[in-house]
Design an enzyme around this catalytic site. Sequence first.
Site, PDB file in Angstrom:
ATOM      1  N   ARG A 284      -1.858  -9.069   5.090  1.00  0.00           N
ATOM      2  CA  ARG A 284      -2.074  -7.736   4.533  1.00  0.00           C
ATOM      3  C   ARG A 284      -3.320  -7.693   3.681  1.00  0.00           C
ATOM      4  NH1 ARG A 284       2.003  -6.806   0.633  1.00  0.00           N
ATOM      5  NH2 ARG A 284       1.173  -4.722   0.596  1.00  0.00           N
ATOM      6  N   THR A 285      -4.020  -6.572   3.719  1.00  0.00           N
ATOM      7  CA  THR A 285      -5.103  -6.353   2.776  1.00  0.00           C
ATOM      8  C   THR A 285      -4.480  -5.783   1.514  1.00  0.00           C
ATOM      9  OG1 THR A 285      -6.568  -5.779   4.594  1.00  0.00           O
ATOM     10  CG2 THR A 285      -7.278  -5.190   2.387  1.00  0.00           C
ATOM     11  N   THR A 286      -4.359  -6.605   0.473  1.00  0.00           N
ATOM     12  CA  THR A 286      -3.749  -6.105  -0.756  1.00  0.00           C
ATOM     13  C   THR A 286      -4.799  -5.633  -1.741  1.00  0.00           C
ATOM     14  OG1 THR A 286      -3.728  -8.378  -1.490  1.00  0.00           O
ATOM     15  CG2 THR A 286      -1.666  -7.504  -0.655  1.00  0.00           C
TER      16      THR A 286
ATOM     17  N   ASN B 215       0.058  -1.810   5.052  1.00  0.00           N
ATOM     18  CA  ASN B 215      -1.006  -2.766   5.358  1.00  0.00           C
ATOM     19  C   ASN B 215      -2.261  -1.983   5.725  1.00  0.00           C
ATOM     20  OD1 ASN B 215      -2.545  -4.914   6.082  1.00  0.00           O
ATOM     21  ND2 ASN B 215      -1.422  -5.399   7.956  1.00  0.00           N
TER      22      ASN B 215
END
Lengths: 262, 237
Positions: free
Chosen positions: A26-28, A136
Site C-alpha cells: 500500500r502507498t501509505t 490503497n
Amino acid sequence: MSLSFSSGGSAGTNSRSSLMASGTGRTTRPIVTGTSVIGIKYVDGVMLAADTLCSYGTMAKYKDARRLFSVNSKTLIGGGGEYSDFQTITDLLKRNALEHQCTADSLYDEDNSEDCAREVWNYLRAVMYNRRNKMNPLWNDLVVAGFTQTSSGDEPFLGLVDKIGTTYEDKYIATGFGSYLALPIMREKYRPDLDEGEARALLEDCMRVLFYRDCRALNRIQIAKVTKEDGVLISEPFEIETSWESASFVSPKGQLDGDGGW
Amino acid sequence: MAFSLTQSARQTHDPMDSYVYDGKSAETRNLKPGELSTGTTIMAIPFDGGVVLGADSRVSTGTYVANRTSDKISQLHDRIWACRSGSAADTQALTDYVRHYLGQLAIETGRLPTVKTAAYLMRKLCYENKDNLMAGVIVGGWDPVEGGSVYNIPLGGTCIKMPFAIGGSGSTYIYGLVDSEFTADMGKNEAVTLVKKAISHAMARDGSSGGIIRTVIVSEGSNEREYIPGNNLPYGP
C-alpha cells in the site's frame, strides 16, 4: 517477509485483483513527490504547465522528472504527488492506448480508436476511486487536458482527478500549492479569447510565483499544449526568469541598528 | 547572570523516551504547527584578518515560503555576527539577549568583546534552555585577541571552535564539497568564493533553503555586506 510479483500480495485478500493492486503493498505516504500542475483553456485549445522536480522529502532529488505525459493525440495529463504512482498510471494509459489501436474495428479506421480527453478523465476517475475504496490509493492529483467529442464537434476539455476519485472540470485548473497561489491569478487574468502567447505568459507567471513561494518547486518547467491541428506538443524543459532586485529585498535587516525586521 | 527561560531544577527525563521514529528531521520535528523555520544553509570561514559569513534567505512555514529574502546574519556587536538556523523566533530572541549582554559588557570593560565571549554567551543561553529552544547558530567575527574566528553552536548547546563551520538543514548536502575544497590557509577571496559556491549547491538540493545569498565579510576595519540575487548564483537553483 517475502516479495511477491503475483496477484494477492501480502494481504492475500483480493484474488480478483487486477494488474493495478497486486503484490505491491500500500502507498501509505508519498515518498518521491511532484508538486503543482496548472492548466488553462485558451482560444486554440488547452495548455498545461508543471516543473521538472521530484522531491524526496525536503531534498530536491530529481531535477529532470517529466510530469506531463501525452496519452494520445487528443489527450495530455499532468500529475503531482507520488511519482511512482504517476508512472503506474502512465503505463496503464499507454497499455490501454496500444490495445485500442490493435483492436480497432478496421485497420483503416483510426479516427475513433483513440479515447478523447473526457473518456480518459472518466476512466481515471474510476481507477482512482476504485483504489481509494481498497484503502490503497494512487497518491496523485491528475490534470487531464485535451479535446473531447461533442455533438457540435471537438471541444477543448480540462479536468482534474484527485487521489480519492474527486473529479471536476473547469476553464483553469491547479493542483497542490497552485490551487492557493496560481488559481487566483488565473481567475483574474482569464478571458475566453486568450491567444497562445498570453496563455503561456500567464502560466509562466503562475509558475514563477510558485517557485518563489513553494518550498518544493523549481524554476525549470515544461509547458504543453493540445490543439486540434497539432495534437499534443510538450516543450523541452526550460528555466524561467526570476526577480530579486527590489530595494526591500536587497537592504539587510540584521544590523545592530536594524528595524527588528527579518 | 541568572537568565533562564525555564525552572532551574533539572527534571530527570530522558528525551529519548519521547522520540518518535516518524521520519521527521531533527531540524523540524520540534516546531509547533505554523511556527516559522529558518530551515536553512549557513556557513562561516575565517581567513587571515577576518571572517566571512554566508547564509541563504528562505524562511518557511511547512512548505510555504514565508519570506524569500530574509536576513539570517544578525549583528551581535561591532565586529561580531551570528548566522541563525532553526526556529526563527527562538534565534531572534537569542540574538536580542546576546546583543544586550555584549553591549553591556563593552561599556563596562571599555573595549571590543571577543568572539569567544559572544559565542560562550550564546552557548550558555542555548544550553540552559535546551529543552525549549530549537536553534543552531554559528558565531563569527573579528577581535584584537584572536583575529578572525568561528564557533559552531548546534542544537543542544555544544560550543566548539572550528576552522570552518556549516549548519542548517542544507548543510548536509555540502559536507563533501566543503571537505574537499576547504584548505587551512585560505585568503579572503578564496574563502568568499567557497562560501558562495557551497551555499549555492546546498540551495540547489535542499527544499528548505533558497532565495538569495547574503554574505558579511568582517575584518578589523569594516563589515562588508554582499547580496547575490537568486538569478545570479554561482550554481543555479
